[in-house]
Scaffold this active site. Structure first.
Site, short mmCIF file in Angstrom:
data_model
loop_
_atom_site.label_atom_id
_atom_site.label_comp_id
_atom_site.label_asym_id
_atom_site.label_seq_id
_atom_site.Cartn_x
_atom_site.Cartn_y
_atom_site.Cartn_z
N GLY A 39 0.96 -1.29 0.03
CA GLY A 39 -0.06 0.26 -0.34
C GLY A 39 0.97 1.67 0.47
N ASN A 47 4.87 -0.13 9.90
CA ASN A 47 3.18 -1.12 10.25
C ASN A 47 3.94 -1.27 11.73
OD1 ASN A 47 2.81 -3.68 7.11
ND2 ASN A 47 2.04 -1.42 8.02
N ASN A 104 1.58 -9.38 7.57
CA ASN A 104 0.62 -8.39 7.75
C ASN A 104 -0.13 -8.15 6.17
OD1 ASN A 104 0.10 -5.02 7.24
ND2 ASN A 104 -1.17 -5.98 8.31
N ARG A 181 2.71 9.47 4.88
CA ARG A 181 2.86 8.32 3.57
C ARG A 181 2.26 9.10 2.57
NH1 ARG A 181 0.60 2.92 4.45
NH2 ARG A 181 1.26 2.54 6.52
N HIS A 265 -8.11 -3.32 8.70
CA HIS A 265 -7.42 -3.63 8.66
C HIS A 265 -5.50 -4.05 9.49
CE1 HIS A 265 -5.80 -6.39 5.49
NE2 HIS A 265 -4.54 -5.10 4.76
N TRP A 266 -5.36 -2.87 10.30
CA TRP A 266 -4.51 -3.00 10.66
C TRP A 266 -4.45 -2.90 11.98
CZ3 TRP A 266 -3.61 2.64 8.67
CH2 TRP A 266 -2.94 3.01 7.75
#
Length: 285
Positions: A39, A47, A104, A181, A265-266
């Site tokens: 991503g 992460n 992950n 990001r 998701h995390w």
């Protein structure tokens, strides 16, 4: 224990390229590798920086940076395949015969593939979403579609929409996170990797290849995973909906599933304490 970025960062030359990583808990004999997802702007440190100290209390812990995500040297090939190969090169370079692994999303797929192909190298496996086929939910999922839109024509608004799809609690998506990001996603190596994985043309080509392939997809071979496996999932995951967990839960012989409520998701970030406690119990069992 000093687990800051500067104190833990390392690099090692392999026979193909330099792999960069973070290391903590050197006093322990049991080894744990943390494998990151994909991503915009992702890397291993982003992460797992919040989890490194916890796992380093019981394991010699490494955050491995995959090639092509702007940290380790890029290599030619599809990112999922080069990531798996880099883990083996990394282990060989540091003389690690086998290790437990936490992956992950894409990192979980990498871990599953390694456990299938190199069962002697994977002692235990923890996955965080991402593994298995969409059984009841649409494919691509909402989160993957947003990721495709960003990859095809990146801008900050699309990045924000994708980041919001990754979490249950949008307070996690801070201005600092967005800026971090966005800056990292503009790295040329990261853009090339993203295009190969999530660009519309590349995604369509991959779908066509899989439809015509003579070999089964990785998830159809999960019965070959020999190590104890913990599947972790956010109940509200909009990138990898929880129905994906049903196939690996059934196909992997020694698998168990833990679903975290009010979590996207995390899982390792949004359900940090519960995730760490669950994984530690599994690893030290």
């Amino acid at each position: 224990m000093d687990v800051t970025y500067e104190a833990t960062k390392r690099e090692i030359s392999t026979d193909q390229a330099v792999i960069r990583y973070h290391e903590a808990g050197e006093q322990h004999d049991d080894v744990l590798l943390l494998l990151h997802g994909s991503g915009p702007g992702v890397n291993g440190w982003r992460n797992y920086r919040g989890n490194l100290e916890h796992f380093a209390q019981t394991h010699h812990t490494y955050i491995v940076e995959f090639p092509g995500f702007g940290v380790s040297d890029a290599v030619e090939g599809h990112p999922v395949l080069t990531a798996g190969a880099s883990v083996i090169r990394f282990m060989d370079a540091l003389d690690i015969p086998s290790a437990a692994m936490v992956g992950n999303s894409m990192g979980g797929v990498v871990g599953i593939n390694l456990a299938i192909k190199y069962p002697e190298r994977v002692e235990k496996l923890v996955t965080i979403g991402g593994v298995g086929p969409n059984l009841f939910s649409s494919s691509p999922s909402e989160g993957i579609r947003l990721l495709q839109e960003f990859t095809d024509a990146p801008d900050r608004d699309k990045l924000l929409r994708w980041l919001n799809s990754m979490v249950y609690d949008r307070k996690i998506v801070t201005e600092e996170l967005i800026e971090e990001r966005w800056e990292a996603a503009n790295d040329p190596a990261a853009q090339k990797t993203a295009a190969m994985m999530y660009g519309s043309k590349a995604f369509a080509m991959m779908q066509q290849y899989q439809a015509n392939a003579d070999t089964p997809p990785y998830w159809a071979m999960m019965h070959k995973v020999k190590c104890p496996t913990l599947l972790t999932w956010g109940r509200d995951d909009r990138v990898s909906p929880p129905d994906m967990s049903l196939a690996p839960m059934r196909l992997i012989p020694n698998a168990e599933l833990h679903i975290f409520p009010n979590c996207g998701h995390w899982v390792m970030i949004e359900a940090k304490e519960a995730f760490e406690a669950t994984v530690r119990a599994f690893l030290t069992r």
